[in-house]
Design an enzyme around this catalytic site. Structure first.
Site, short mmCIF file in Angstrom:
data_model
loop_
_atom_site.label_atom_id
_atom_site.label_comp_id
_atom_site.label_asym_id
_atom_site.label_seq_id
_atom_site.Cartn_x
_atom_site.Cartn_y
_atom_site.Cartn_z
N THR A 31 -40.55 22.67 -26.74
CA THR A 31 -41.31 23.02 -28.48
C THR A 31 -42.68 21.80 -27.78
O THR A 31 -43.63 23.64 -28.25
CB THR A 31 -41.08 22.53 -29.15
N ASP A 85 -46.04 16.20 -29.54
CA ASP A 85 -44.26 16.30 -29.01
C ASP A 85 -43.33 16.54 -29.87
O ASP A 85 -43.14 16.85 -31.15
CB ASP A 85 -43.92 14.87 -28.18
N GLY A 86 -42.18 17.57 -29.52
CA GLY A 86 -40.79 18.15 -29.71
C GLY A 86 -40.00 16.79 -30.14
O GLY A 86 -40.04 15.66 -29.92
N ALA A 87 -39.28 16.80 -30.44
CA ALA A 87 -38.18 15.63 -31.32
C ALA A 87 -36.84 16.37 -30.98
O ALA A 87 -35.87 17.52 -31.14
CB ALA A 87 -38.79 15.16 -32.62
N ASP A 88 -35.72 15.51 -30.46
CA ASP A 88 -34.23 15.71 -31.13
C ASP A 88 -33.53 15.39 -32.40
O ASP A 88 -32.92 15.93 -32.62
CB ASP A 88 -33.53 14.81 -29.79
N GLU A 107 -43.56 9.29 -23.38
CA GLU A 107 -43.69 9.83 -24.40
C GLU A 107 -43.78 8.45 -24.82
O GLU A 107 -44.75 8.98 -26.01
CB GLU A 107 -42.16 10.18 -25.22
O1 LIG Z 1 -37.60 13.64 -23.27
C1 LIG Z 1 -38.18 15.08 -23.79
C2 LIG Z 1 -37.96 14.67 -25.74
O2 LIG Z 1 -38.24 13.47 -26.20
C3 LIG Z 1 -38.67 16.18 -26.16
O3 LIG Z 1 -39.22 16.02 -25.87
C4 LIG Z 1 -37.04 16.23 -26.62
O4 LIG Z 1 -35.51 16.33 -26.08
C5 LIG Z 1 -38.04 17.64 -27.82
O5 LIG Z 1 -37.03 18.30 -26.50
P1 LIG Z 1 -37.19 20.78 -27.26
O6 LIG Z 1 -38.93 20.79 -27.62
O7 LIG Z 1 -37.21 21.07 -25.49
O8 LIG Z 1 -36.70 20.27 -28.60
#
Ligand SMILES: O=C[C@H](O)[C@H](O)[C@H](O)COP(=O)(O)O
Length: 229
Positions: A31, A85-88, A107
């Site tokens: 993201t 930043d994104g998140a899970d 992060e």
């Molecule tokens: O270590 C990775 C991070 O915490 C990512 O920001 C998190 O996993 C979100 O990633 P994505 O935007 O690909 O879902």
């Protein structure tokens, strides 16, 4: 609208928070990757001036440099204006699980210190409680991975050593450590668990980000929804 379109939508919305002369923490993942590319375009087109990116990982750093975002390191800046930043997972109190990309330590170091921490997710990341879908990634000193895995049983967690995909053996983080993915039954008190996990000798950092996010932008089929603490 599919998931990728929702990610692009929130990334575009996040640009509205960026102003001239800002130091911007650059998150890791798919993201934020859209955000970094779009930010680079604005800088290259001279729509933004004196904006510097502070990457949270090698992924973010490489992408920023390829996209035209000048980068700085943490020891070069006095303050971080905003981090994106994104998140899970995101719970109703805006507590987060992060670290699917193994970048959680840098992060957290950057996002904890940012004036505003802006999180970008698509709707599938919203959960009723942390741990509902995702394990908590825990960065550990390699020599201690097996004892920590056993010690996590005290928390009723089952932990797995994260293995590489295009690499044999365990994933090695940007900091040279291993990742344990710990599945908890239900995380009732994220802040308490975040602190307790970091008290285990050999744990470098864990992927619970309690009480840190200021704003979460959620991509939905109806558009961007803004959640604030
Ligand atoms: O270590 C990775 C991070 O915490 C990512 O920001 C998190 O996993 C979100 O990633 P994505 O935007 O690909 O879902």
């Amino acid at each position: 609208m599919n998931t990728e379109e929702m990610k692009k939508l929130v990334a575009k919305e996040a640009l509205k928070y960026i102003e001239d002369d800002m130091i911007v923490g650059l998150g890791t993942g798919s993201t934020t990757a859209y955000f970094i590319k779009m930010l680079g375009k604005m800088i290259m087109n001279e729509e933004l001036f004196d904006v510097y990116g502070l990457p949270t990982s090698y992924q973010a750093r490489i992408l920023a440099l390829e996209s035209g975002v000048p980068v700085v390191s943490l020891d070069e800046v006095d303050a971080i204006d905003i981090a994106v930043d994104g998140a899970d997972e995101v719970d109703p109190h805006l507590n987060l699980i992060k670290g699917r990309g193994a970048a959680l330590t840098m992060e957290k170091i950057i996002e904890y210190r940012a004036g505003t921490f802006l999180v970008l997710v698509d709707g599938s990341k919203l959960v009723e409680y942390l741990g509902q879908k995702m394990p908590v990634p825990i960065e550990v000193i390699p020599a201690a991975w097996r004892v920590i895995k056993e010690e996590l049983e005290v928390f009723n967690a089952t932990a797995e050593l994260r293995m590489g995909v295009k690499k044999d053996g365990p994933v090695v983080t940007d900091n040279g450590n291993f990742i344990l993915d710990a599945k908890f039954e239900r995380i009732e008190d994220p802040l308490d668990l975040e602190i307790e996990l970091n008290n285990i000798p050999g744990v470098v950092e864990n992927g619970i980000f309690a009480d840190i996010a200021d704003i979460v932008l959620v991509g939905t089929k109806e558009g961007v929804k803004k959640l604030e603490r």
